[in-house]
Design an enzyme around this catalytic site. Structure first.
Site, short mmCIF file in Angstrom:
data_model
loop_
_atom_site.label_atom_id
_atom_site.label_comp_id
_atom_site.label_asym_id
_atom_site.label_seq_id
_atom_site.Cartn_x
_atom_site.Cartn_y
_atom_site.Cartn_z
N LYS A 152 -0.42 6.46 12.77
CA LYS A 152 -1.88 6.16 12.62
C LYS A 152 -2.86 7.33 12.60
CE LYS A 152 -3.59 2.50 12.25
NZ LYS A 152 -3.76 1.77 11.13
N TYR A 178 3.79 4.66 16.76
CA TYR A 178 2.68 4.11 16.11
C TYR A 178 1.28 4.92 16.22
CZ TYR A 178 -1.29 0.74 15.82
OH TYR A 178 -2.46 0.00 15.60
N ILE A 221 0.77 -1.24 0.04
CA ILE A 221 0.08 0.10 0.24
C ILE A 221 1.08 1.22 -0.05
CG2 ILE A 221 -1.83 -1.20 0.99
CD1 ILE A 221 -1.11 0.75 3.52
N1 NAP Z 1 -3.69 -5.39 16.91
C1 NAP Z 1 -4.42 -4.60 17.79
O1 NAP Z 1 -4.24 -4.79 18.75
C2 NAP Z 1 -5.03 -3.41 17.06
C3 NAP Z 1 -5.47 -2.14 17.99
C4 NAP Z 1 -6.22 -1.06 17.38
C5 NAP Z 1 -6.09 -0.92 16.20
N2 NAP Z 1 -5.56 -1.80 15.23
C6 NAP Z 1 -5.78 -1.80 13.76
O2 NAP Z 1 -6.61 -2.49 13.13
C7 NAP Z 1 -6.09 -2.77 12.11
C8 NAP Z 1 -5.83 -4.36 11.64
O3 NAP Z 1 -4.60 -4.60 12.71
P1 NAP Z 1 -4.37 -6.31 12.76
O4 NAP Z 1 -4.07 -6.66 14.20
O5 NAP Z 1 -5.22 -7.04 11.77
O6 NAP Z 1 -2.89 -6.30 12.03
P2 NAP Z 1 -1.97 -7.32 11.80
O7 NAP Z 1 -2.52 -8.51 12.14
O8 NAP Z 1 -0.66 -6.84 12.27
O9 NAP Z 1 -2.10 -7.13 9.76
C9 NAP Z 1 -1.24 -6.07 9.36
C10 NAP Z 1 -1.25 -6.77 7.73
O10 NAP Z 1 -0.71 -5.64 7.33
C11 NAP Z 1 0.20 -6.07 6.40
N3 NAP Z 1 1.20 -5.07 5.73
C12 NAP Z 1 2.26 -4.54 6.53
N4 NAP Z 1 2.72 -3.58 5.64
C13 NAP Z 1 1.99 -3.67 4.51
C14 NAP Z 1 2.22 -3.00 3.21
N5 NAP Z 1 3.13 -1.79 2.98
N6 NAP Z 1 1.29 -2.93 2.30
C15 NAP Z 1 0.48 -4.15 2.31
N7 NAP Z 1 0.23 -4.69 3.46
C16 NAP Z 1 1.10 -4.40 4.54
C17 NAP Z 1 1.10 -7.12 7.23
O11 NAP Z 1 1.81 -7.99 6.51
P3 NAP Z 1 3.23 -8.73 6.93
O12 NAP Z 1 2.65 -9.85 7.93
O13 NAP Z 1 3.49 -9.33 5.78
O14 NAP Z 1 3.75 -7.65 8.01
C18 NAP Z 1 -0.06 -7.76 7.99
O15 NAP Z 1 -0.49 -8.92 7.24
C19 NAP Z 1 -4.50 -2.07 11.71
O16 NAP Z 1 -5.00 -0.88 10.97
C20 NAP Z 1 -4.07 -1.59 13.17
O17 NAP Z 1 -3.70 -0.43 13.31
C21 NAP Z 1 -4.96 -3.02 15.76
#
Ligand code: NAP
Length: 297
Positions: free
Chosen positions: A130, A126, A38
Site C-alpha cells: 500500500k 500489505y 486495475i
Molecule cells: N478494510 C479495512 O479495514 C481497511 C483499512 C484501511 C484501509 N483500507 C483501504 O480502503 C480501501 C477500500 O477497502 P475495502 O474495505 O472497501 O476493501 P474490499 O472490501 O476488500 O474491496 C476491495 C475491492 O477491490 C477489488 N479488487 C481486487 N483486485 C482488483 C483488481 N485487480 N482490479 C479491480 N478490482 C480489484 C476486490 O474485488 P474482489 O471482491 O473480486 O476481490 C474488492 O471488490 C482499500 O484501499 C483498502 O486498502 C481498508
C-alpha cells in the site's frame, strides 16, 4: 460530472455507489474487478480513453492482510502496480484521481495520533504494497488525492463487525485483542468524505495531497467488540449472552504483524472540509441499524 469507481464491489465501492447513484449531475461508471482489472495497463488505458471520466475513485485493493504475507506478488500487483497504472493514465488524460490507503503504512511506535507527514515504516507485506502504491500515485500524478483510513466496517462485505456478530451469535465467550489501538471507520462516512474532498480539490487544486480519515475516538479491538455486543444486543441482532475477554496480541498470532497503535490524526481533512468526523460508536450504530433493516426487509 462523470465519475468512475474501480473496485466497486468492495465495502467502500458499494458505499460510494449508494451515495453517488442519487447525486444530481453525476453519471456513474461502476467497475468491479471483472469489468476493469486495475493491474492491467492495456485495460486501464482503453477504459479511460473510451470513457474519459471527470474523476476516478480507486476503491480497489488487495485487503487480505494475512494472506498477503504468502501472496506477495498479487498483493503488489493490486496495491502498488495497479495504482501506478491508474495514476499514469489519469495523468496522461488529465483525470483527477482519488486513491485510498491505510494506517498500516505506519509501524505503530507513535504515542500520539499519526499526521500525514509522519515517517512511514511498514510491518507487513500489505502495508508495504500500500505504501508503494501511494508513492507511485504521488510521483506520477500531481492531481491526486490519497486518503488513508483504518479499521473499515460496513454492512457490505467482510469486516470485523460482521465477524464479531457471527461469532457472538455462535459462541458463549470470545477472546479479542486488547492491546492494539486504532480508530474504526464507517465505509459510508469514508465515502462521504472522499466524495466531498474530491469535489473540493477539482475546484481548488491546492488541496491535492495526502489526508487521513477515520471516525472520531480511539479504541482497542476488544473495546470495539464490546460496543458491537452492546449495540447489537439492543437492536436484537444478538439474542444470546457472550462473554468477552481481552487478550494480548501475543496470544493471537497472525501471519502479518499489525501496528500496536495506528490512530490517525484527521485535522487536515477536517479543515479542508470544515467538518469533523462523527464518533465511531455513532457510525457503528448507523451501520447496525442499516444491517437490521436489511435483514428485516
Ligand atoms: N478494510 C479495512 O479495514 C481497511 C483499512 C484501511 C484501509 N483500507 C483501504 O480502503 C480501501 C477500500 O477497502 P475495502 O474495505 O472497501 O476493501 P474490499 O472490501 O476488500 O474491496 C476491495 C475491492 O477491490 C477489488 N479488487 C481486487 N483486485 C482488483 C483488481 N485487480 N482490479 C479491480 N478490482 C480489484 C476486490 O474485488 P474482489 O471482491 O473480486 O476481490 C474488492 O471488490 C482499500 O484501499 C483498502 O486498502 C481498508
Amino acid at each position: 460530472m462523470k465519475i468512475l469507481i474501480t473496485g466497486a464491489r468492495g465495502q467502500l465501492g458499494r458505499s460510494l455507489q449508494e451515495r453517488l447513484n442519487t447525486r444530481s449531475g453525476v453519471e456513474l461508471l461502476v467497475c468491479d474487478r471483472e469489468l476493469l482489472d486495475i493491474s492491467s495497463d492495456t485495460d486501464v488505458a482503453s477504459c479511460l480513453t473510451r470513457h474519459r471520466p471527470d474523476l476516478l475513485i480507486n476503491a480497489a485493493a488487495y485487503t487480505a492482510v494475512d494472506q498477503a504475507e504468502s501472496d506477495q506478488e498479487n498483493a503488489y500487483k493490486i496495491n502498488a502496480t495497479g495504482p501506478g497504472i491508474l495514476a499514469k493514465h489519469c495523468d496522461r488524460l488529465g483525470i483527477p484521481l482519488t486513491h485510498i490507503s491505510t494506517d498500516f503504512v505506519f509501524d505503530g511506535s507513535n504515542t500520539t495520533p499519526y499526521r500525514e507527514a509522519d515517517p512511514c515504516r511498514t510491518l507487513s507485506v500489505y502495508g508495504q504494497t500500500k505504501l508503494e502504491g501511494e508513492q507511485l500515485v504521488r510521483e506520477l500524478h500531481p492531481q491526486s488525492l490519497i486518503v488513508r483510513t483504518s479499521w473499515v466496517f460496513s454492512r457490505h462485505g467482510g469486516n470485523f463487525v460482521k465477524t464479531m456478530l457471527r461469532l457472538m451469535n455462535e459462541r458463549e465467550s470470545l477472546r479479542v485483542v486488547g492491546d492494539q489501538r486504532g480508530c474504526p471507520t464507517s465505509a459510508g462516512d469514508l465515502a462521504d468524505a472522499v466524495i466531498a474532498l474530491s469535489y473540493k480539490a477539482i475546484n481548488d487544486p491546492s488541496l491535492y495531497g495526502t489526508y487521513h480519515f477515520c471516525n472520531q475516538g480511539e479504541t482497542s479491538w476488544y473495546l470495539f467488540a464490546r460496543t458491537v455486543f452492546q449495540q447489537a444486543t439492543e437492536l436484537g441482532l444478538i439474542k444470546n449472552d457472550c462473554s468477552l475477554h481481552s487478550i494480548a496480541t501475543t496470544e493471537y498470532p497472525t501471519a502479518a504483524e499489525r501496528p500496536a497503535y495506528s490512530v490517525l490524526d484527521t485535522q487536515k481533512l477536517s479543515l479542508a472540509l470544515t467538518e469533523s468526523p462523527r464518533p465511531w460508536p455513532d457510525a457503528l450504530y448507523t451501520m447496525l441499524t442499516e444491517l437490521k433493516d436489511s435483514l428485516d426487509g
